[in-house]
Write a protein that holds these residues in place. Structure first.
Motif, PDB file in Angstrom:
ATOM      1  N   ASN A 626       0.825  -1.192  -0.019  1.00 21.61           N
ATOM      2  CA  ASN A 626      -0.034  -0.107  -0.044  1.00 21.61           C
ATOM      3  C   ASN A 626       0.895   1.069   0.246  1.00 21.61           C
ATOM      4  O   ASN A 626       0.557   2.291  -0.564  1.00 21.61           O
ATOM      5  CB  ASN A 626      -0.867   0.006   1.129  1.00 21.61           C
ATOM      6  CG  ASN A 626      -1.995  -1.175   1.080  1.00 21.61           C
ATOM      7  OD1 ASN A 626      -2.132  -1.828   0.190  1.00 21.61           O
ATOM      8  ND2 ASN A 626      -1.974  -1.611   2.346  1.00 21.61           N
ATOM      9  N   GLY A 631      -1.387  -0.838  -5.791  1.00 25.87           N
ATOM     10  CA  GLY A 631      -2.814  -0.845  -6.264  1.00 25.87           C
ATOM     11  C   GLY A 631      -3.614  -1.910  -5.361  1.00 25.87           C
ATOM     12  O   GLY A 631      -3.046  -2.035  -4.107  1.00 25.87           O
ATOM     13  N   ASP A 632      -4.903  -2.094  -5.853  1.00 20.03           N
ATOM     14  CA  ASP A 632      -5.803  -2.748  -4.863  1.00 20.03           C
ATOM     15  C   ASP A 632      -5.850  -4.347  -5.497  1.00 20.03           C
ATOM     16  O   ASP A 632      -6.780  -4.890  -4.702  1.00 20.03           O
ATOM     17  CB  ASP A 632      -6.701  -1.922  -4.647  1.00 20.03           C
ATOM     18  CG  ASP A 632      -7.620  -1.715  -5.847  1.00 20.03           C
ATOM     19  OD1 ASP A 632      -7.435  -2.323  -6.871  1.00 20.03           O
ATOM     20  OD2 ASP A 632      -8.899  -1.266  -5.584  1.00 20.03           O
ATOM     21  N   CYS A 637      -5.507  -3.118 -13.617  1.00 20.89           N
ATOM     22  CA  CYS A 637      -4.686  -2.032 -13.168  1.00 20.89           C
ATOM     23  C   CYS A 637      -3.571  -1.779 -14.628  1.00 20.89           C
ATOM     24  O   CYS A 637      -2.915  -2.591 -14.661  1.00 20.89           O
ATOM     25  CB  CYS A 637      -3.823  -2.165 -12.089  1.00 20.89           C
ATOM     26  SG  CYS A 637      -2.686  -0.998 -11.756  1.00 20.89           S
ATOM     27  N   GLU A 638      -3.763  -0.688 -15.008  1.00 24.90           N
ATOM     28  CA  GLU A 638      -3.152  -0.363 -16.404  1.00 24.90           C
ATOM     29  C   GLU A 638      -1.729   0.270 -16.089  1.00 24.90           C
ATOM     30  O   GLU A 638      -0.925   0.066 -17.135  1.00 24.90           O
ATOM     31  CB  GLU A 638      -3.856   0.594 -17.199  1.00 24.90           C
ATOM     32  CG  GLU A 638      -4.196   2.069 -16.752  1.00 24.90           C
ATOM     33  CD  GLU A 638      -4.989   2.991 -17.527  1.00 24.90           C
ATOM     34  OE1 GLU A 638      -5.508   2.596 -18.629  1.00 24.90           O
ATOM     35  OE2 GLU A 638      -4.843   4.037 -17.189  1.00 24.90           O
TER      36      GLU A 638
ATOM     37  N   ARG B  12      -0.609  11.726 -12.616  1.00 19.48           N
ATOM     38  CA  ARG B  12      -0.412  10.559 -12.386  1.00 19.48           C
ATOM     39  C   ARG B  12      -1.909   9.658 -12.155  1.00 19.48           C
ATOM     40  O   ARG B  12      -1.775   8.418 -11.915  1.00 19.48           O
ATOM     41  CB  ARG B  12       0.353  10.384 -11.051  1.00 19.48           C
ATOM     42  CG  ARG B  12       1.803  10.838 -11.234  1.00 19.48           C
ATOM     43  CD  ARG B  12       2.601   9.895 -11.773  1.00 19.48           C
ATOM     44  NE  ARG B  12       4.003  10.523 -11.922  1.00 19.48           N
ATOM     45  CZ  ARG B  12       4.848  10.039 -12.272  1.00 19.48           C
ATOM     46  NH1 ARG B  12       4.992   8.645 -12.807  1.00 19.48           N
ATOM     47  NH2 ARG B  12       6.196  10.702 -12.492  1.00 19.48           N
ATOM     48  N   THR B  14      -4.186   7.177 -12.707  1.00 22.58           N
ATOM     49  CA  THR B  14      -4.244   6.080 -13.427  1.00 22.58           C
ATOM     50  C   THR B  14      -5.519   4.883 -13.008  1.00 22.58           C
ATOM     51  O   THR B  14      -6.295   5.365 -11.954  1.00 22.58           O
ATOM     52  CB  THR B  14      -3.167   4.955 -13.145  1.00 22.58           C
ATOM     53  OG1 THR B  14      -2.993   4.642 -11.958  1.00 22.58           O
ATOM     54  CG2 THR B  14      -1.928   5.865 -13.934  1.00 22.58           C
ATOM     55  N   ALA B  15      -5.687   3.916 -13.499  1.00 20.47           N
ATOM     56  CA  ALA B  15      -6.906   3.317 -13.203  1.00 20.47           C
ATOM     57  C   ALA B  15      -6.905   2.347 -12.169  1.00 20.47           C
ATOM     58  O   ALA B  15      -7.791   1.485 -11.945  1.00 20.47           O
ATOM     59  CB  ALA B  15      -7.261   2.181 -14.506  1.00 20.47           C
ATOM     60  N   CYS B  16      -5.927   2.102 -11.314  1.00 21.65           N
ATOM     61  CA  CYS B  16      -5.952   1.095 -10.320  1.00 21.65           C
ATOM     62  C   CYS B  16      -5.954   2.041  -8.824  1.00 21.65           C
ATOM     63  O   CYS B  16      -5.824   3.317  -8.877  1.00 21.65           O
ATOM     64  CB  CYS B  16      -4.685   0.137 -10.473  1.00 21.65           C
ATOM     65  SG  CYS B  16      -3.342   0.800 -10.637  1.00 21.65           S
ATOM     66  N   GLY B  17      -5.773   1.293  -7.778  1.00 22.20           N
ATOM     67  CA  GLY B  17      -6.074   1.930  -6.508  1.00 22.20           C
ATOM     68  C   GLY B  17      -4.712   2.380  -6.130  1.00 22.20           C
ATOM     69  O   GLY B  17      -3.635   2.097  -7.054  1.00 22.20           O
ATOM     70  N   PHE B  18      -4.664   3.265  -5.254  1.00 24.25           N
ATOM     71  CA  PHE B  18      -3.200   3.763  -4.904  1.00 24.25           C
ATOM     72  C   PHE B  18      -2.663   3.312  -3.725  1.00 24.25           C
ATOM     73  O   PHE B  18      -1.178   3.797  -3.466  1.00 24.25           O
ATOM     74  CB  PHE B  18      -3.286   5.494  -4.666  1.00 24.25           C
ATOM     75  CG  PHE B  18      -3.506   6.187  -6.100  1.00 24.25           C
ATOM     76  CD1 PHE B  18      -2.456   7.015  -6.664  1.00 24.25           C
ATOM     77  CD2 PHE B  18      -4.710   6.027  -7.019  1.00 24.25           C
ATOM     78  CE1 PHE B  18      -2.549   7.503  -7.800  1.00 24.25           C
ATOM     79  CE2 PHE B  18      -4.827   6.731  -8.285  1.00 24.25           C
ATOM     80  CZ  PHE B  18      -3.570   7.553  -8.739  1.00 24.25           C
ATOM     81  N   GLY B  19      -3.207   2.477  -3.339  1.00 30.76           N
ATOM     82  CA  GLY B  19      -2.318   1.848  -2.093  1.00 30.76           C
ATOM     83  C   GLY B  19      -3.271   2.429  -0.930  1.00 30.76           C
ATOM     84  O   GLY B  19      -3.836   3.358  -0.864  1.00 30.76           O
ATOM     85  N   THR B 150     -14.405  -1.054  -5.157  1.00 28.44           N
ATOM     86  CA  THR B 150     -13.282  -0.180  -5.775  1.00 28.44           C
ATOM     87  C   THR B 150     -13.655   1.318  -5.676  1.00 28.44           C
ATOM     88  O   THR B 150     -13.672   1.696  -6.875  1.00 28.44           O
ATOM     89  CB  THR B 150     -12.939  -0.649  -6.925  1.00 28.44           C
ATOM     90  OG1 THR B 150     -13.749  -0.875  -8.017  1.00 28.44           O
ATOM     91  CG2 THR B 150     -12.121  -1.822  -6.720  1.00 28.44           C
ATOM     92  N   ALA B 194      -3.174   8.730  -3.634  1.00 29.24           N
ATOM     93  CA  ALA B 194      -2.908   7.948  -2.488  1.00 29.24           C
ATOM     94  C   ALA B 194      -2.777   8.750  -1.222  1.00 29.24           C
ATOM     95  O   ALA B 194      -2.994   8.519  -0.117  1.00 29.24           O
ATOM     96  CB  ALA B 194      -1.419   7.315  -2.511  1.00 29.24           C
ATOM     97  N   GLY B 447     -11.427   6.726 -15.088  1.00 30.54           N
ATOM     98  CA  GLY B 447     -11.861   5.707 -15.807  1.00 30.54           C
ATOM     99  C   GLY B 447     -12.892   5.954 -16.844  1.00 30.54           C
ATOM    100  O   GLY B 447     -14.080   5.153 -17.075  1.00 30.54           O
TER     101      GLY B 447
END
Lengths: 729, 466
Positions: A626, A631-632, A637-638, B12, B14-19, B150, B194, B447
């Motif tokens: 984290n 990511g999660d 995830c791109e 920055r 982007t398409a995924c979680g950030f932590g 998500t 994040a 997205g």
């Protein structure tokens, strides 16, 4: 899915009639442009002539880009000394042949495939066999499995013949983990919604990963921006809905499906044996139930005596079983909690009368429960269920001969039980559904019937009908076709992005209207054509890209190592990285107790395996991941962002993991102080120390305000915490 | 779209979680300041008391005399989907008496004798509605607005909107959150950058005694501060030399700053987490002198300390766990479990409200108390109650809500919300409003579209505003 928010704009447009999808072609749907002969990456980029990167800088870049690891000191020194003109080309070949390559590039793909080993919601149920998919992906990159085949296997590997002519295509089954290991809410009670959420998730990941399309946006209404219709969505939904997703849908918690990796007779034999064991257990339960009832009949008439004896703490009451009495004493002991079922007794002044009352109630409840047509629950009479299962529960030694005999049989069965066959987290063919459009995504509100097919805008209206099976096989062929304009473009763009930090199309999973346009469309198509020509070889793309001047030139902006690279590199630096490949380090199946600390994924600080091999529980990723933008692991995830927050600095300055690596490095340094400073630079930064750095290092250790050993550890850590280590240029 | 994302964060996305972990407020300098609200805020911060498992509203804040009258009879109308289909029984009256409290005469059951003393501060919403009958979806929806997956947690949205007041502390902290039912998803920044993620202190089921450091890596165990400064000087010298070679990269500058920030923070942050600095009288006010209330009291007192120091969104979790069993999730043994669980939280919550008030902080602190759903008026398994997202209660206090007020209503038995229904989206919209933010304008592009905490729904319940 909530639908109240359709924009007015869209409603108006709908009322006017949206043009048919074929009329709404976008750049990424057009066939690949032909490139003039003689063009190269560099000529298409027209990037001008920047200076070439220094030899060691380029070496470090190539190592991290291909393997996610730094060179060892001797590898780095050997490369510096290698003056042959093809030294760099040979380096690339060596790195591509290293098993470390697949671990690093497999991890890139696992991001796209939202890989994790649990459902993520509810009690975060494990996917105990998902690791086989992870190993499959690593192996696919290492063996340079043609990308079109990689696609076919992930969508429909269970339907493809085995490569080696074996009766079961184990690799293909494992590959369908791509579809199976998504996040799921298996304790959802609206089972239809749950099932179509699973289907939706698969459409989403398949669309984004292979086609760079957000198809799942068309679940409730035609895609607002891309020419994807709701009917396109449900035509695809029909394919995944006809796929086996769960072993059992019904029940409070649905059961996850696992694929046996053996042929059908062996799988059936395995399931048959499991049933035999379960049946035997059921038989035992029945006998024990009968014996319990019989035993209860014998003790129940003395309930009041037990209660009073226990209350008065008499241990030698006449005619009472001391072991049972002991249980009664325990049961009646006052505790912290309120127990309403005992309050009448606790508050009674005449305890004996109250005890008799309790006995009467117990006998009545026992009688009532003989009526098998009625369903009773524990809380219908909490005192009864407490006592029947507690103080008056059947003691083990009174279970009787029949139970003993059955138990011996069960033991024999279990002893002879063959081991579970290898299992995978995959999908299989399911029952064929007659799919209808769900108006506004609501399964209750059924619209027109749709047959299985692919989006009209891409595949046209004249598609060969899919008449047998789920249609995954046909879907796989259509996606993996060289005529599909998106597939090759999307993948070469990803490869480019994983080399340069940014794609030619910046939104690498969205090639639709809202995605970015390619900065160099011709280059993108040139690469896509080369990719197809090479037989979809990913390694050929690496060679092509890495031999370009563009790749080899000096770069001002570095890229921060991703978390796996950083951690694995630190383990490489002190020589403690365990090169073992594959397998799982996660034990157990099912879920943990709801409040269990075991739910925490294995701590990366305590393992020396590469990070890609540590289990990933969606509900509780390790804090290290984290912290450094992993990511999660829940949606495709791109690309990873590169955040910069103070806690990352704290990890370097104070973390026990970094400290252990610093100590480990110091332990490996040999020779004079100057030599040690020099070696530390080679190991951490893959280069020699400059004269001033050498001087600084020696000064640092000499003037450190503390013990000498601590000084060296601190010095080693200062190199590890430096930006030069954390960035690749 | 609010104007306050840093340039880098914009680039920055982007398409995924950030932590999920980290002292999130501690970004490089650009994102440190407080932001301009959409309109004048009533609350500067939120303390959210999350009652995991789902407290029963008929037994706490929503008295139902007809349920008492009709105890034992079958439910006279159609029953919706429940979690444990097949275990449902007849109408089940509350075993607890309700009394009216304070000058507002707000009815509160005898399960909350301490909170009842603060009745005049409470704004009880008796008409909450959610969409999920299982914990997994319901907990996610309360925390993120979505019952699937998500989305950023509400705390992340709040600090995205509010910014941070104290750069030496995270702006969003969750105290002892649970790891089930979504786990870290419930305090993640999702697709938001994040820096907006929640920082967890400990987690549910683990006693405060086992908490070694409130936040990871905050303390160096091997070096004195002088030695560490010496080491940091070396790191920075190397970093400056490295930057000279790659002059075009501003990210390298930012990272040099981050090390200085981290160094300052490790000196200053521990004081914030040190409850030893509180007087015995204060600790007692929160029930820390008693075994049953010690852990939750610690959480509440910690929340007040953090609130004082500028943390914007603080969540206090009552979780399942050893000693807590299933918490509020009383599928059976309602009397035993609710008695025990209410006792754990009652006095600490009273302490928190009283302490905030006496320090003048209640006016600009929005305190919320809620489960992920309520419970059924019919019995489950004889002596328990099942999940009920169709109508349940939560309450708010301070931060610009009407005090001593009850809003909305469920039907005669407490099954469905029938008057002034407040969906979870509406609650989020109202909470944002109280903090000066328009839920329709607090958006983030991701997205392919603009997202909101309230998705495409949500209305501010204007009647609860003071």
């Amino acid at each position: 899915m909530r639908l109240r928010g359709l924009s007015v704009f869209w409603l108006v447009l709908s009322a006017w009639g949206v043009p048919p999808p074929e009329g709404r072609q976008i750049w990424s749907f057009r066939p690949l442009m032909k490139t003039e002969p003689g063009k190269t990456i560099d000529s298409l980029l027209a990037s001008g002539s920047a200076a070439a990167a220094a030899k060691l800088t380029l070496m470090r870049r190539a190592y991290f880009d291909l393997t996610g690891l730094p060179p060892t000191e001797s590898e780095a020194r050997a490369f510096l000394a290698d003056r042959a003109p093809d030294a760099y080309a040979r380096l690339i070949e060596r790195l591509l042949a290293s098993p470390r390559y697949g671990e690093h590039w497999g991890r890139h793909w696992l991001d796209v495939a939202r890989y994790a080993e649990s459902t993520g919601a509810d009690e975060d149920h494990r996917y105990p066999h998902a690791w086989r998919y992870r190993d499959y992906v690593i192996d696919a990159f290492n063996r340079d499995l043609p990308y079109d085949q990689f696609i076919r296997e992930q969508i429909a590997g269970d339907l493809l013949p085995a490569e080696d002519g074996a009766s079961v295509n184990t690799r293909g089954i494992v590959a369908t983990g791509f579809l199976a290991l998504g996040p799921k809410l298996i304790a959802e009670q609206d089972k239809v919604k749950m099932f179509y959420d699973i289907v939706d998730e698969q459409i989403d990941v398949t669309g984004k990963a292979f086609l760079g399309l957000t198809i799942a946006c068309a679940r409730c209404h035609d895609h607002k921006f891309d020419p994807i219709l709701t009917t396109d969505y449900y035509a695809l939904a029909s394919i995944f809905a006809s796929t086996k997703q769960l072993a059992k849908l019904e029940g409070t918690v649905s059961e996850l499906y696992v694929s046996p990796l053996v042929d059908k007779p062996a799988a059936e034999a395995w399931l048959g044996y499991k049933k035999k064991v379960a049946d035997k257990q059921k038989e035992i339960d029945e006998v024990v139930g009968r014996e319990s009832a019989r035993y209860r009949e014998t003790v129940a008439p003395r309930l009041a005596d037990y209660m009073m004896a226990a209350w008065e703490k008499r241990s030698n009451a006449a005619g009472l079983d001391p072991a049972v009495l002991e249980k009664w004493v325990k049961y009646l002991e006052p505790g912290q909690d309120r127990r309403p079922q005992l309050e009448a007794f606790q508050n009674a002044t005449d305890k004996a009368a109250a005890a008799r009352q309790y006995q009467m109630q117990f006998l009545a409840a026992m009688e009532a429960r003989k009526d098998k047509s009625r369903k009773f629950q524990a809380g219908d009479d909490r005192f009864y269920s407490d006592v029947a299962g507690g103080p008056f529960g059947l003691p083990k030694e009174k279970r009787g001969d029949e139970a003993a005999k059955l138990e011996a049989e069960l033991k024999k069965l279990k002893d002879a039980q063959p081991a579970d066959p290898p299992l995978a987290c995959g999908v299989a063919e399911g029952e064929q559904v007659e799919q209808r459009v769900f108006v506004r995504g609501n399964p209750e509100s059924k619209g027109e019937a749709v047959s299985k097919r692919f989006p009209i805008v891409l595949a046209g209206r004249d598609q060969a009908p899919i008449t047998t099976g789920s249609g995954r096989r046909e879907l796989a062929e259509w996606v993996a076709s060289p005529r599909n304009p998106l597939t090759a473009r999307v993948m070469v763009n990803r490869i480019w992005q994983w080399h340069f930090g940014e794609g030619i199309v910046k939104t690498s999973s969205n090639f639709g209207v809202l995605g970015a346009r390619p900065t160099h469309p011709e280059l993108l198509d040139f690469l896509a054509a080369k990719f197809i020509e090479s037989g979809w070889s990913v390694k050929a793309m690496h060679r092509l890209i890495m031999s370009s001047t563009a790749y080899r030139q000096h770069r001002g902006n570095g890229r921060r190592l991703q978390v796996e690279e950083m951690r694995d590199a630190l383990l490489t630096i002190d020589g403690s990285l365990d090169p073992a490949m594959g397998g799982t380090t996660q034990s157990g199946v099912g879920t943990d107790k709801e409040f269990s600390d075991d739910r925490k994924t294995q701590d990366p600080d305590r393992s020396t395996r590469r990070l890609v091999y540590l289990p990933l529980r969606r509900s509780n990723l390790p804090s290290l991941l984290n912290l450094f933008d992993f990511g999660d692991a829940t949606t495709s995830c791109e690309g990873r962002p590169s955040s910069n927050v103070a806690p990352q600095a704290l990890f370097m300055m104070n973390g026990p993991f970094v400290e252990a690596r610093a100590r480990g490095l110091v332990a490996r340094l040999t020779g004079s102080d100057a030599e040690r400073v020099e070696q530390a630079h080679w190991r951490v930064l893959s280069r020699p120390a400059s004269a001033s750095e050498l001087r600084d290092g020696l000064n640092y250790v000499a003037h450190f305000p503390g013990a000498r050993e601590l000084a060296w550890t601190s010095f080693a850590r200062s190199l590890m915490a430096s930006n030069e280590f954390l960035y690749v240029h | 779209m609010l104007p306050f994302l840093s340039r880098r964060a914009m680039l920055r996305q982007t398409a995924c979680g950030f932590g999920l972990m980290g002292l999130s407020g501690l970004m490089a300098a650009s994102s440190g300041e407080s932001r301009e609200p959409h309109f004048t805020p009533r609350a500067k911060r939120v303390i959210f008391l999350f009652m995991h498992g789902g407290p029963s509203h008929m037994d706490t804040f929503d008295p139902k005399p007809l349920l008492t009258r009709d105890h034992g009879k079958p439910l006279p109308f159609k029953r919706p989907l429940t979690f444990a289909e097949g275990q449902t029984g007849s109408l089940f009256k509350s075993p607890w008496e309700f009394k009216q409290h304070g000058q507002s005469w707000l009815p509160i059951s005898e399960l909350f004798p301490w909170v009842a003393k603060r009745a005049d501060d409470l704004c009880v919403v008796r008409s909450m509605v959610g969409d999920s009958v299982a914990h997994g979806g319901a907990v996610l929806q309360l925390h993120t607005g979505s019952n699937t997956f998500t989305r950023p947690a509400m705390g992340a949205w709040f600090v995205y909107g509010l910014g941070t007041e104290n750069r030496n502390l995270p702006s969003y902290i969750t105290i002892k959150p649970g790891l089930s039912h979504g786990g870290a998803k419930n305090w993640s920044s999702g697709f938001l950058p994040a820096q907006f993620q929640g920082t967890a202190i400990g987690h549910g089921g683990v006693s405060i005694d086992e908490l070694k450091q409130p936040i990871e890596h905050l303390r160096n165990t091997g070096l004195t501060p002088v030695q560490q400064r010496y080491e940091l000087d070396m790191i920075q010298k190397q970093n400056r030399a490295h930057r000279e070679r790659f002059q075009s990269d501003p990210e390298l500058d930012a990272r040099i700053q981050a090390f200085e920030l981290a160094f300052r923070m490790q000196a200053e942050a521990p004081e914030s987490f040190d409850l030893g600095r509180e007087s015995d009288a204060t600790r007692k006010l929160y029930g820390m002198d008693e075994a049953a209330t010690r852990d939750f009291g610690w959480q509440c007192l910690m929340a007040r300390r953090l609130a004082e120091r500028g943390v914007r969104f603080i969540q206090i979790n009552h979780e399942y766990g050893p000693g807590n069993e299933v918490g509020w999730d009383a599928h059976s043994e309602l009397i035993r479990l609710h008695t025990k669980t209410a006792r754990m939280v009652d006095r600490p919550i009273y302490g928190l409200l009283t302490d905030l008030k006496s320090r003048g902080m209640l006016d600009d602190t929005l305190v919320c108390w809620s489960g992920e759903f309520g419970r059924t008026p019919i019995s489950q398994a004889g002596d328990g109650r099942d999940h009920n997202p169709y109508g349940y209660s939560m309450w708010m206090a301070g931060g610009g809500v009407k005090a001593g007020f009850a809003y909305g209503a469920t039907d005669d038995y407490g099954y469905y919300a029938v008057e002034n229904r407040m969906h979870i989206h509406d609650l989020h919209a109202t909470m944002l409003h109280l903090c000066g933010m328009d839920h329709k304008r607090l958006t983030y592009f991701h997205g392919g579209r603009h997202h909101r905490l309230t998705d495409v729904a949500g209305e501010v319940a204007t009647k609860v505003l003071a």
